[in-house]
Write a protein that holds these residues in place. Structure first.
Motif, PDB file in Angstrom:
ATOM      1  N   GLU A 130       0.836  -1.213   0.000  1.00 32.71           N
ATOM      2  CA  GLU A 130       0.000   0.000   0.000  1.00 32.71           C
ATOM      3  C   GLU A 130       0.865   1.254   0.000  1.00 32.71           C
ATOM      4  O   GLU A 130       0.607   2.203  -0.746  1.00 32.71           O
ATOM      5  CB  GLU A 130      -0.929  -0.009   1.205  1.00 32.71           C
ATOM      6  CG  GLU A 130      -1.923   1.131   1.193  1.00 32.71           C
ATOM      7  CD  GLU A 130      -2.904   1.056   2.350  1.00 32.71           C
ATOM      8  OE1 GLU A 130      -3.240   2.138   2.877  1.00 32.71           O
ATOM      9  OE2 GLU A 130      -3.326  -0.050   2.722  1.00 32.71           O
ATOM     10  N   ASN A 131       1.906   1.263   0.810  1.00 38.85           N
ATOM     11  CA  ASN A 131       2.814   2.414   0.855  1.00 38.85           C
ATOM     12  C   ASN A 131       3.510   2.620  -0.483  1.00 38.85           C
ATOM     13  O   ASN A 131       3.679   3.753  -0.930  1.00 38.85           O
ATOM     14  CB  ASN A 131       3.852   2.242   1.973  1.00 38.85           C
ATOM     15  CG  ASN A 131       3.249   2.331   3.353  1.00 38.85           C
ATOM     16  OD1 ASN A 131       2.127   2.813   3.528  1.00 38.85           O
ATOM     17  ND2 ASN A 131       3.955   1.831   4.348  1.00 38.85           N
TER      18      ASN A 131
ATOM     19  N   ARG B 102       1.007   4.193  -2.877  1.00 37.12           N
ATOM     20  CA  ARG B 102       0.769   5.603  -2.518  1.00 37.12           C
ATOM     21  C   ARG B 102       1.933   6.506  -2.942  1.00 37.12           C
ATOM     22  O   ARG B 102       1.716   7.617  -3.362  1.00 37.12           O
ATOM     23  CB  ARG B 102       0.511   5.747  -1.022  1.00 37.12           C
ATOM     24  CG  ARG B 102      -0.821   5.188  -0.591  1.00 37.12           C
ATOM     25  CD  ARG B 102      -1.035   5.414   0.890  1.00 37.12           C
ATOM     26  NE  ARG B 102      -2.159   4.689   1.396  1.00 37.12           N
ATOM     27  CZ  ARG B 102      -3.421   5.098   1.310  1.00 37.12           C
ATOM     28  NH1 ARG B 102      -3.695   6.233   0.724  1.00 37.12           N
ATOM     29  NH2 ARG B 102      -4.400   4.368   1.802  1.00 37.12           N
ATOM     30  N   GLN B 103       3.143   6.003  -2.824  1.00 40.32           N
ATOM     31  CA  GLN B 103       4.324   6.803  -3.198  1.00 40.32           C
ATOM     32  C   GLN B 103       4.425   6.991  -4.701  1.00 40.32           C
ATOM     33  O   GLN B 103       5.024   7.953  -5.159  1.00 40.32           O
ATOM     34  CB  GLN B 103       5.599   6.153  -2.675  1.00 40.32           C
ATOM     35  CG  GLN B 103       5.766   6.264  -1.183  1.00 40.32           C
ATOM     36  CD  GLN B 103       7.003   5.570  -0.681  1.00 40.32           C
ATOM     37  OE1 GLN B 103       7.790   5.017  -1.453  1.00 40.32           O
ATOM     38  NE2 GLN B 103       7.195   5.579   0.630  1.00 40.32           N
TER      39      GLN B 103
ATOM     40  N   LEU C  69       1.774   7.248  -6.797  1.00 48.41           N
ATOM     41  CA  LEU C  69       0.606   7.928  -7.387  1.00 48.41           C
ATOM     42  C   LEU C  69       0.915   9.347  -7.769  1.00 48.41           C
ATOM     43  O   LEU C  69       1.727  10.022  -7.358  1.00 48.41           O
ATOM     44  CB  LEU C  69      -0.582   7.896  -6.399  1.00 48.41           C
ATOM     45  CG  LEU C  69      -1.213   6.527  -6.232  1.00 48.41           C
ATOM     46  CD1 LEU C  69      -2.369   6.636  -5.222  1.00 48.41           C
ATOM     47  CD2 LEU C  69      -1.754   5.968  -7.519  1.00 48.41           C
TER      48      LEU C  69
END
Length: 98
Positions: free
Chosen positions: A91-92, A95-96, A98
């Motif tokens: 998930e991290n 997110r990084q 995007l």
């Protein structure tokens, strides 16, 4: 990249990730149930289950039902934590980027 250091190599395989996904949300599943759910051959499933067992991520229970062997698998607390941590890393990473 910092997230690469936390990436769980054991769960890098989509089959192992799939196995942990179904074992985390179920109390336990039999070999045949896992085989059917994930559409795997006996040998392929067995090798991935062995790898997860060796890391302590799953427990294996062997018993007989009548005269037939019945093997079930369930995730351990260690496996559940590793799975959760791995999902957080993924998930991290998303997110990084995007």
């Amino acid at each position: 990249m910092e997230w690469l250091e936390k990436f769980n190599k054991v769960l890098e395989s989509k089959i192992r990730l799939g196995l942990m996904s179904v074992l985390v949300v179920n109390d336990s599943l039999s070999f045949n149930e896992l085989k059917e759910l994930l559409q795997l051959t006996d040998g392929n499933l067995a090798s991935h289950l062995r790898a997860l067992e060796e890391t302590g991520y799953i427990e294996v229970q062997k018993q007989f039902m009548g005269r037939k062997p019945h093997t079930t698998y369930k995730s351990t607390e260690t496996g559940q934590k590793a799975f959760s941590d791995h999902l957080q890393v993924l998930e991290n990473m998303i997110r990084q980027n995007l």
